[in-house]
Design a protein around this motif. Structure first.
Motif, PDB file in Angstrom:
ATOM      1  N   ARG A  28     -33.213 -34.106   0.239  1.00 36.70           N
ATOM      2  CA  ARG A  28     -33.186 -35.571   0.450  1.00 36.70           C
ATOM      3  C   ARG A  28     -34.207 -36.001   1.507  1.00 36.70           C
ATOM      4  O   ARG A  28     -34.771 -37.064   1.425  1.00 36.70           O
ATOM      5  CB  ARG A  28     -31.794 -36.026   0.867  1.00 36.70           C
ATOM      6  N   ARG A  29     -34.428 -35.158   2.505  1.00 31.46           N
ATOM      7  CA  ARG A  29     -35.336 -35.508   3.594  1.00 31.46           C
ATOM      8  C   ARG A  29     -36.766 -35.036   3.355  1.00 31.46           C
ATOM      9  O   ARG A  29     -37.714 -35.664   3.811  1.00 31.46           O
ATOM     10  CB  ARG A  29     -34.797 -34.949   4.906  1.00 31.46           C
ATOM     11  N   LEU A  30     -36.906 -33.932   2.660  1.00 35.76           N
ATOM     12  CA  LEU A  30     -38.229 -33.366   2.360  1.00 35.76           C
ATOM     13  C   LEU A  30     -38.278 -33.001   0.876  1.00 35.76           C
ATOM     14  O   LEU A  30     -38.137 -31.836   0.516  1.00 35.76           O
ATOM     15  CB  LEU A  30     -38.485 -32.114   3.199  1.00 35.76           C
ATOM     16  N   PRO A  31     -38.464 -33.991   0.013  1.00 36.53           N
ATOM     17  CA  PRO A  31     -38.477 -33.700  -1.424  1.00 36.53           C
ATOM     18  C   PRO A  31     -39.501 -32.612  -1.752  1.00 36.53           C
ATOM     19  O   PRO A  31     -40.592 -32.566  -1.197  1.00 36.53           O
ATOM     20  CB  PRO A  31     -38.885 -35.040  -2.050  1.00 36.53           C
ATOM     21  N   GLY A  32     -39.096 -31.718  -2.614  1.00 37.43           N
ATOM     22  CA  GLY A  32     -39.955 -30.625  -3.028  1.00 37.43           C
ATOM     23  C   GLY A  32     -39.337 -29.264  -2.769  1.00 37.43           C
ATOM     24  O   GLY A  32     -39.812 -28.252  -3.283  1.00 37.43           O
ATOM     25  N   LEU A  33     -38.279 -29.221  -1.971  1.00 37.89           N
ATOM     26  CA  LEU A  33     -37.633 -27.947  -1.676  1.00 37.89           C
ATOM     27  C   LEU A  33     -37.163 -27.265  -2.960  1.00 37.89           C
ATOM     28  O   LEU A  33     -37.427 -26.083  -3.174  1.00 37.89           O
ATOM     29  CB  LEU A  33     -36.438 -28.128  -0.739  1.00 37.89           C
ATOM     30  N   LEU A  34     -36.486 -28.005  -3.834  1.00 42.74           N
ATOM     31  CA  LEU A  34     -35.934 -27.399  -5.045  1.00 42.74           C
ATOM     32  C   LEU A  34     -37.044 -26.917  -5.973  1.00 42.74           C
ATOM     33  O   LEU A  34     -36.917 -25.848  -6.587  1.00 42.74           O
ATOM     34  CB  LEU A  34     -35.001 -28.380  -5.755  1.00 42.74           C
ATOM     35  N   ASP A  35     -38.146 -27.657  -6.041  1.00 43.57           N
ATOM     36  CA  ASP A  35     -39.294 -27.195  -6.833  1.00 43.57           C
ATOM     37  C   ASP A  35     -39.847 -25.895  -6.262  1.00 43.57           C
ATOM     38  O   ASP A  35     -40.156 -24.960  -7.003  1.00 43.57           O
ATOM     39  CB  ASP A  35     -40.407 -28.251  -6.852  1.00 43.57           C
ATOM     40  N   LEU A  37     -38.242 -23.678  -4.463  1.00 41.26           N
ATOM     41  CA  LEU A  37     -37.293 -22.598  -4.725  1.00 41.26           C
ATOM     42  C   LEU A  37     -37.400 -22.110  -6.167  1.00 41.26           C
ATOM     43  O   LEU A  37     -37.381 -20.900  -6.419  1.00 41.26           O
ATOM     44  CB  LEU A  37     -35.864 -23.056  -4.416  1.00 41.26           C
ATOM     45  N   ASP A  38     -37.522 -23.042  -7.104  1.00 36.83           N
ATOM     46  CA  ASP A  38     -37.712 -22.660  -8.509  1.00 36.83           C
ATOM     47  C   ASP A  38     -38.929 -21.759  -8.674  1.00 36.83           C
ATOM     48  O   ASP A  38     -38.875 -20.748  -9.377  1.00 36.83           O
ATOM     49  CB  ASP A  38     -37.891 -23.899  -9.399  1.00 36.83           C
ATOM     50  N   LEU A  39     -40.013 -22.123  -8.021  1.00 35.41           N
ATOM     51  CA  LEU A  39     -41.250 -21.348  -8.140  1.00 35.41           C
ATOM     52  C   LEU A  39     -41.145 -19.971  -7.480  1.00 35.41           C
ATOM     53  O   LEU A  39     -41.910 -19.062  -7.817  1.00 35.41           O
ATOM     54  CB  LEU A  39     -42.421 -22.126  -7.535  1.00 35.41           C
ATOM     55  N   ASP A  55     -32.308  -7.318 -11.700  1.00 35.44           N
ATOM     56  CA  ASP A  55     -33.137  -8.405 -11.166  1.00 35.44           C
ATOM     57  C   ASP A  55     -32.917  -9.700 -11.936  1.00 35.44           C
ATOM     58  O   ASP A  55     -32.831 -10.776 -11.342  1.00 35.44           O
ATOM     59  CB  ASP A  55     -34.620  -8.033 -11.214  1.00 35.44           C
ATOM     60  N   ASP A  56     -32.844  -9.615 -13.255  1.00 34.08           N
ATOM     61  CA  ASP A  56     -32.686 -10.820 -14.075  1.00 34.08           C
ATOM     62  C   ASP A  56     -31.381 -11.548 -13.779  1.00 34.08           C
ATOM     63  O   ASP A  56     -31.349 -12.776 -13.734  1.00 34.08           O
ATOM     64  CB  ASP A  56     -32.764 -10.481 -15.565  1.00 34.08           C
ATOM     65  N   LYS A  57     -30.310 -10.811 -13.563  1.00 34.50           N
ATOM     66  CA  LYS A  57     -29.018 -11.436 -13.255  1.00 34.50           C
ATOM     67  C   LYS A  57     -29.083 -12.162 -11.910  1.00 34.50           C
ATOM     68  O   LYS A  57     -28.578 -13.279 -11.780  1.00 34.50           O
ATOM     69  CB  LYS A  57     -27.917 -10.367 -13.234  1.00 34.50           C
ATOM     70  N   VAL A  58     -29.718 -11.530 -10.933  1.00 41.06           N
ATOM     71  CA  VAL A  58     -29.859 -12.161  -9.613  1.00 41.06           C
ATOM     72  C   VAL A  58     -30.676 -13.449  -9.739  1.00 41.06           C
ATOM     73  O   VAL A  58     -30.309 -14.493  -9.193  1.00 41.06           O
ATOM     74  CB  VAL A  58     -30.506 -11.177  -8.609  1.00 41.06           C
ATOM     75  N   ARG A  59     -31.770 -13.399 -10.477  1.00 45.13           N
ATOM     76  CA  ARG A  59     -32.604 -14.597 -10.679  1.00 45.13           C
ATOM     77  C   ARG A  59     -31.834 -15.689 -11.423  1.00 45.13           C
ATOM     78  O   ARG A  59     -31.962 -16.870 -11.098  1.00 45.13           O
ATOM     79  CB  ARG A  59     -33.869 -14.229 -11.456  1.00 45.13           C
ATOM     80  N   HIS A  60     -31.048 -15.276 -12.412  1.00 48.33           N
ATOM     81  CA  HIS A  60     -30.260 -16.239 -13.184  1.00 48.33           C
ATOM     82  C   HIS A  60     -29.259 -16.979 -12.286  1.00 48.33           C
ATOM     83  O   HIS A  60     -29.122 -18.197 -12.364  1.00 48.33           O
ATOM     84  CB  HIS A  60     -29.536 -15.520 -14.328  1.00 48.33           C
ATOM     85  N   ILE A  61     -28.580 -16.234 -11.420  1.00 54.79           N
ATOM     86  CA  ILE A  61     -27.617 -16.849 -10.502  1.00 54.79           C
ATOM     87  C   ILE A  61     -28.328 -17.821  -9.561  1.00 54.79           C
ATOM     88  O   ILE A  61     -27.864 -18.948  -9.346  1.00 54.79           O
ATOM     89  CB  ILE A  61     -26.841 -15.774  -9.722  1.00 54.79           C
ATOM     90  N   ALA A  62     -29.456 -17.406  -9.003  1.00 57.21           N
ATOM     91  CA  ALA A  62     -30.214 -18.281  -8.094  1.00 57.21           C
ATOM     92  C   ALA A  62     -30.685 -19.537  -8.831  1.00 57.21           C
ATOM     93  O   ALA A  62     -30.609 -20.645  -8.284  1.00 57.21           O
ATOM     94  CB  ALA A  62     -31.400 -17.530  -7.500  1.00 57.21           C
ATOM     95  N   VAL A  66     -29.892 -23.562  -7.913  1.00 55.68           N
ATOM     96  CA  VAL A  66     -30.918 -24.605  -7.761  1.00 55.68           C
ATOM     97  C   VAL A  66     -30.683 -25.717  -8.781  1.00 55.68           C
ATOM     98  O   VAL A  66     -30.734 -26.903  -8.441  1.00 55.68           O
ATOM     99  CB  VAL A  66     -32.344 -24.017  -7.894  1.00 55.68           C
ATOM    100  N   ALA A  67     -30.395 -25.358 -10.025  1.00 53.81           N
ATOM    101  CA  ALA A  67     -30.139 -26.362 -11.069  1.00 53.81           C
ATOM    102  C   ALA A  67     -28.910 -27.197 -10.718  1.00 53.81           C
ATOM    103  O   ALA A  67     -28.904 -28.422 -10.924  1.00 53.81           O
ATOM    104  CB  ALA A  67     -29.954 -25.686 -12.422  1.00 53.81           C
ATOM    105  N   GLY A  68     -27.892 -26.557 -10.175  1.00 53.73           N
ATOM    106  CA  GLY A  68     -26.695 -27.291  -9.763  1.00 53.73           C
ATOM    107  C   GLY A  68     -27.004 -28.289  -8.658  1.00 53.73           C
ATOM    108  O   GLY A  68     -26.484 -29.410  -8.664  1.00 53.73           O
ATOM    109  N   ALA A  69     -27.845 -27.903  -7.723  1.00 53.56           N
ATOM    110  CA  ALA A  69     -28.241 -28.820  -6.655  1.00 53.56           C
ATOM    111  C   ALA A  69     -29.020 -30.000  -7.230  1.00 53.56           C
ATOM    112  O   ALA A  69     -28.820 -31.147  -6.830  1.00 53.56           O
ATOM    113  CB  ALA A  69     -29.067 -28.099  -5.596  1.00 53.56           C
ATOM    114  N   ARG A  70     -29.909 -29.715  -8.187  1.00 53.31           N
ATOM    115  CA  ARG A  70     -30.669 -30.798  -8.844  1.00 53.31           C
ATOM    116  C   ARG A  70     -29.737 -31.786  -9.538  1.00 53.31           C
ATOM    117  O   ARG A  70     -29.897 -32.990  -9.409  1.00 53.31           O
ATOM    118  CB  ARG A  70     -31.611 -30.216  -9.888  1.00 53.31           C
ATOM    119  N   GLU A  71     -28.793 -31.237 -10.302  1.00 56.78           N
ATOM    120  CA  GLU A  71     -27.842 -32.094 -11.018  1.00 56.78           C
ATOM    121  C   GLU A  71     -27.038 -32.936 -10.045  1.00 56.78           C
ATOM    122  O   GLU A  71     -26.816 -34.121 -10.266  1.00 56.78           O
ATOM    123  CB  GLU A  71     -26.870 -31.252 -11.848  1.00 56.78           C
ATOM    124  N   ASP A  72     -26.579 -32.311  -8.979  1.00 62.33           N
ATOM    125  CA  ASP A  72     -25.784 -33.015  -7.989  1.00 62.33           C
ATOM    126  C   ASP A  72     -26.599 -34.128  -7.322  1.00 62.33           C
ATOM    127  O   ASP A  72     -26.066 -35.187  -7.014  1.00 62.33           O
ATOM    128  CB  ASP A  72     -25.254 -32.030  -6.950  1.00 62.33           C
TER     129      ASP A  72
END
Length: 77
Positions: A28-35, A37-39, A55-62, A66-72
């Motif tokens: 909210r204060r510094l837009p771009g954090l979620l982008d 993190l995705d990268l 590794d894939d399971k860990v990435r999937h959870i992360a 991030v997607a949940g934060a975006r939706e929220d």
């Protein structure tokens, strides 16, 4: 379930909650954090060396966190 397993689960729930709300606050204060993190997710891996390394399971959870934060963030606007 062992006491140690319960402690680990409780700690994981607490850390996920704090991380999620920290991500929302910063985004909210510094837009771009979620982008950012995705990268970064392709650099994330499971540090285990055993047969349970995934590794894939860990990435999937992360990615889900991030997607949940975006939706929220969308719902909270």
């Amino acid at each position: 379930m062992s006491d140690e397993t319960v402690k680990i689960r409780h700690r994981e729930i607490a850390v996920e909650h704090l991380l999620f709300w920290t991500m929302r606050y910063v985004e909210r204060r510094l837009p771009g954090l979620l982008d950012s993190l995705d990268l970064s997710l392709d650099k994330l891996g499971d540090p285990s060396h055993g047969e349970d390394k995934n590794d894939d399971k860990v990435r999937h959870i992360a990615a889900k966190i991030v997607a949940g934060a975006r939706e929220d963030m969308k719902d909270g606007e």
